[in-house]
Design a protein around this motif. Structure first.
Motif, PDB file in Angstrom:
ATOM      1  N   PHE A   1       0.817  -1.235   0.000  1.00 47.09           N
ATOM      2  CA  PHE A   1       0.000   0.000   0.000  1.00 47.09           C
ATOM      3  C   PHE A   1       0.842   1.272   0.000  1.00 47.09           C
ATOM      4  CE2 PHE A   1      -2.223  -2.773   3.383  1.00 47.09           C
ATOM      5  CZ  PHE A   1      -2.586  -3.718   2.441  1.00 47.09           C
ATOM      6  N   ASN A   2       1.757   1.390   1.010  1.00 48.09           N
ATOM      7  CA  ASN A   2       2.633   2.560   1.098  1.00 48.09           C
ATOM      8  C   ASN A   2       1.883   3.878   1.166  1.00 48.09           C
ATOM      9  OD1 ASN A   2       4.653   0.707   0.948  1.00 48.09           O
ATOM     10  ND2 ASN A   2       5.288   1.214  -1.126  1.00 48.09           N
ATOM     11  N   LEU A   3       0.742   3.889   1.862  1.00 49.34           N
ATOM     12  CA  LEU A   3       0.096   5.171   2.138  1.00 49.34           C
ATOM     13  C   LEU A   3       0.964   5.927   3.132  1.00 49.34           C
ATOM     14  CD1 LEU A   3      -3.638   4.084   2.454  1.00 49.34           C
ATOM     15  CD2 LEU A   3      -2.497   5.129   0.492  1.00 49.34           C
TER      16      LEU A   3
ATOM     17  N   GLN B   1       7.809   4.210   1.513  1.00 54.43           N
ATOM     18  CA  GLN B   1       7.317   5.585   1.589  1.00 54.43           C
ATOM     19  C   GLN B   1       7.977   6.457   0.521  1.00 54.43           C
ATOM     20  OE1 GLN B   1       4.993   7.019   3.930  1.00 54.43           O
ATOM     21  NE2 GLN B   1       4.475   4.855   3.957  1.00 54.43           N
ATOM     22  N   THR B   2       9.300   6.338   0.429  1.00 58.14           N
ATOM     23  CA  THR B   2      10.029   7.084  -0.590  1.00 58.14           C
ATOM     24  C   THR B   2       9.624   6.627  -1.982  1.00 58.14           C
ATOM     25  OG1 THR B   2      11.876   7.132   0.946  1.00 58.14           O
ATOM     26  CG2 THR B   2      12.347   7.767  -1.308  1.00 58.14           C
ATOM     27  N   GLU B   3       9.466   5.313  -2.132  1.00 57.33           N
ATOM     28  CA  GLU B   3       9.110   4.779  -3.451  1.00 57.33           C
ATOM     29  C   GLU B   3       7.743   5.259  -3.892  1.00 57.33           C
ATOM     30  OE1 GLU B   3       9.494   0.562  -3.447  1.00 57.33           O
ATOM     31  OE2 GLU B   3      11.668   0.653  -3.743  1.00 57.33           O
TER      32      GLU B   3
ATOM     33  N   ARG C   1       9.456  15.445  -1.222  1.00 53.78           N
ATOM     34  CA  ARG C   1       9.486  14.057  -0.729  1.00 53.78           C
ATOM     35  C   ARG C   1      10.026  14.031   0.694  1.00 53.78           C
ATOM     36  NH1 ARG C   1      12.114  11.625  -5.272  1.00 53.78           N
ATOM     37  NH2 ARG C   1      14.078  11.455  -4.160  1.00 53.78           N
ATOM     38  N   MET C   2      11.082  14.813   0.920  1.00 51.82           N
ATOM     39  CA  MET C   2      11.677  14.864   2.249  1.00 51.82           C
ATOM     40  C   MET C   2      10.775  15.636   3.209  1.00 51.82           C
ATOM     41  SD  MET C   2      14.385  13.299   2.897  1.00 51.82           S
ATOM     42  CE  MET C   2      15.160  12.045   1.937  1.00 51.82           C
TER      43      MET C   2
ATOM     44  N   PRO D   1       8.657  14.250   8.386  1.00 48.51           N
ATOM     45  CA  PRO D   1       7.679  14.191   9.486  1.00 48.51           C
ATOM     46  C   PRO D   1       7.688  12.837  10.197  1.00 48.51           C
ATOM     47  CG  PRO D   1       6.678  15.149   7.523  1.00 48.51           C
ATOM     48  CD  PRO D   1       8.020  14.646   7.112  1.00 48.51           C
ATOM     49  N   GLN D   2       7.858  11.769   9.424  1.00 44.75           N
ATOM     50  CA  GLN D   2       7.883  10.434  10.031  1.00 44.75           C
ATOM     51  C   GLN D   2       9.200  10.195  10.769  1.00 44.75           C
ATOM     52  OE1 GLN D   2       6.176   7.180   7.578  1.00 44.75           O
ATOM     53  NE2 GLN D   2       5.976   8.711   5.975  1.00 44.75           N
TER      54      GLN D   2
END
Lengths: 253, 213
Positions: A97-99, B112-114, B126-127, B133-134
């Motif tokens: 998913f990668n939300l 997440q990056t992908e 992206r950053m 934030p994560q």
């Protein structure tokens, strides 16, 4: 080079003699593939056969080493200009998913349209709500991903990709991480997308889906395209021995 | 202890707060740059950042301040004590924060990056919007922990002539011959400075955790 004219006759994706290796391991060998606009392709094969690598080369998540990839008339090179241009046209859905977990469903959907296409928030939200409605999850728009089931998350991921209004959608095992009872809702969403004429390449082992919507099923093994045929023919009369062995494995379980 | 002596200590406390603020204000942007260099920069820059971290984590802060203030003066670069301390604390804090945040950035799942990349989102967004934030949430406990260390570490600025809280304590203690009382008060003052920070950190952690549950 970036002309989008004459799209009806122009193939959406062309891969010519594409090769890719990780060190000594040859991930892709001499991949030749042409995908027409509106064509639905299912890619299958044993794990490690290069299916994911193949579709990840199309939006340059993986760099290919030689050969040629043309997406919607854009020759995908190593320069950021063509890579960005291709990524704007190609949506991708991942197995996991990668939300973005720190954003609500709606925020997930509007980030790329605002940052990449430069659309203002109100308009981006309008598009996002329409697409969330289409994947039947509009009522969850203000929730965080962790509050949703796997099937719901994957439908949000599909909506998020569609918010960029891509001309091609890539699916990388979209149902493999789902509990069985949630597979159908995601497949139904994908079938709806296919019926609307989206050009799709799906890496999946859902052979029912392949039978129902694919124009072509492609079997890969050890980084090569071994066999390709319309689903009817592919399942009834697989020609290659490796294809037969693979189908025997996955269909008799 | 006289009122004057107590006011002298409070004045020292003010310096301690000021020095901490300088360290954090300088260390935050520099540390972010170091963390980004360590996670996403190409070879040479990445190695330079790694070397920077190794040097400033591997040597005492006392020595770093000494070198910046007295060492540079020896080669003809006479810095104001403020500037010397600002540089010293910035170097020190950026090395530690850079390493803490590098760990945070690397702990954010690659997917997440992908996903952001596949959506066409470029590096800066992206950053800023997806990864940091994560990463910040993951690194928050360690960041707060370092901040508290930094506040206490400002006592070393006494070496270049700052009468911050610890130095003020030693002066008053020498004058009044009541070291126990003086250092008890100073201990309470340090605690009053650091404890709210820890509380605030814990609250932020809960808030950030709630946001993604």
């Amino acid at each position: 080079m970036e002309s989008h004219a004459d799209t009806a006759s122009q193939p959406m994706i062309v891969m010519e003699a594409v090769e890719k290796s990780y060190g000594a391991f040859k991930a892709l060998t001499n991949i030749n593939l042409t995908v027409r606009q509106g064509e639905r392709i299912v890619l299958c094969g044993p794990s490690g056969s290069g299916k994911s690598t193949l579709i990840r080369c199309i939006n340059h998540l993986e760099r290919y080493e030689s050969g040629k990839i043309i997406v919607d008339g854009i020759h995908l090179g190593d320069d950021m200009r063509t890579v960005d241009a291709v990524r704007r046209e190609v949506g991708m859905v991942f197995q996991s998913f990668n939300l973005f977990p720190h954003m609500t469903v709606l925020q997930n959907c509007i980030l790329a349209p605002m940052r990449v296409r430069g659309i203002v928030r109100a308009e981006a939200e309008g598009i996002a709500r329409a697409l969330l409605d289409r994947v039947k999850i509009l009522d969850q728009a203000d929730k965080y991903p962790a509050q949703l089931s796997g099937g719901q998350q994957q439908r949000v991921a599909i909506a998020r990709a569609l918010c960029m209004q891509p001309r091609v959608m890539l699916f990388d095992e979209p149902t493999s991480a789902l509990d069985p009872e949630m597979v159908k809702e995601v497949l139904d969403t994908m079938i709806g997308l296919a019926e609307d004429g989206m050009t799709m390449i799906c890496v999946t082992h859902e052979m029912g889906f392949a039978r129902q919507v694919a124009d072509r099923v492609i079997f890969m093994a050890r980084g090569e395209i071994v066999e390709q045929a319309p689903p009817e023919e592919f399942f009834r009369n697989p020609k290659n021995e490796r294809t037969r062995a693979f189908l025997g494995e996955i269909l008799h379980h | 202890m006289t009122q004057d002596a107590f006011l002298f200590l409070l004045n020292g406390l003010l310096w301690t707060v000021g020095l901490s603020a300088i360290g954090f204000a300088g260390g935050t942007p520099a540390g972010l740059a170091i963390a980004l260099a360590r996670t996403t920069a190409p070879g040479p820059l990445n190695r330079a950042a790694a070397g920077y971290i190794a040097v400033f984590q591997g040597t005492p802060l006392l020595m770093q301040l000494f070198v910046v203030y007295y060492g540079l003066a020896l080669i003809g670069l006479k810095l104001d004590a403020w500037v010397a301390v600002a540089i010293g604390f910035t170097l020190h804090a950026s090395a530690y924060l850079g390493e803490i945040w590098r760990g945070g950035i690397e702990a954010v799942p690659r997917g997440q990056t992908e996903a952001a990349t596949a959506l066409g989102i470029r590096y800066v967004s992206r950053m800023r919007d997806v990864v940091l934030p994560q990463a910040l949430k993951i690194s928050l406990p360690a960041t707060i922990g370092f901040l508290v260390q930094l506040i206490k570490g400002t006592s070393l600025a006494a070496i270049v002539g700052f009468t911050e809280l610890a130095r003020a304590a030693s002066i008053i203690s020498n004058q009044t011959f009541k070291p126990l009382l003086v250092y008890a008060i100073v201990g309470v003052l340090y605690f009053a400075l650091c404890w709210p920070l820890s509380i605030w950190g814990a609250r932020m952690e809960r808030k950030l955790a709630a946001a993604s549950r």
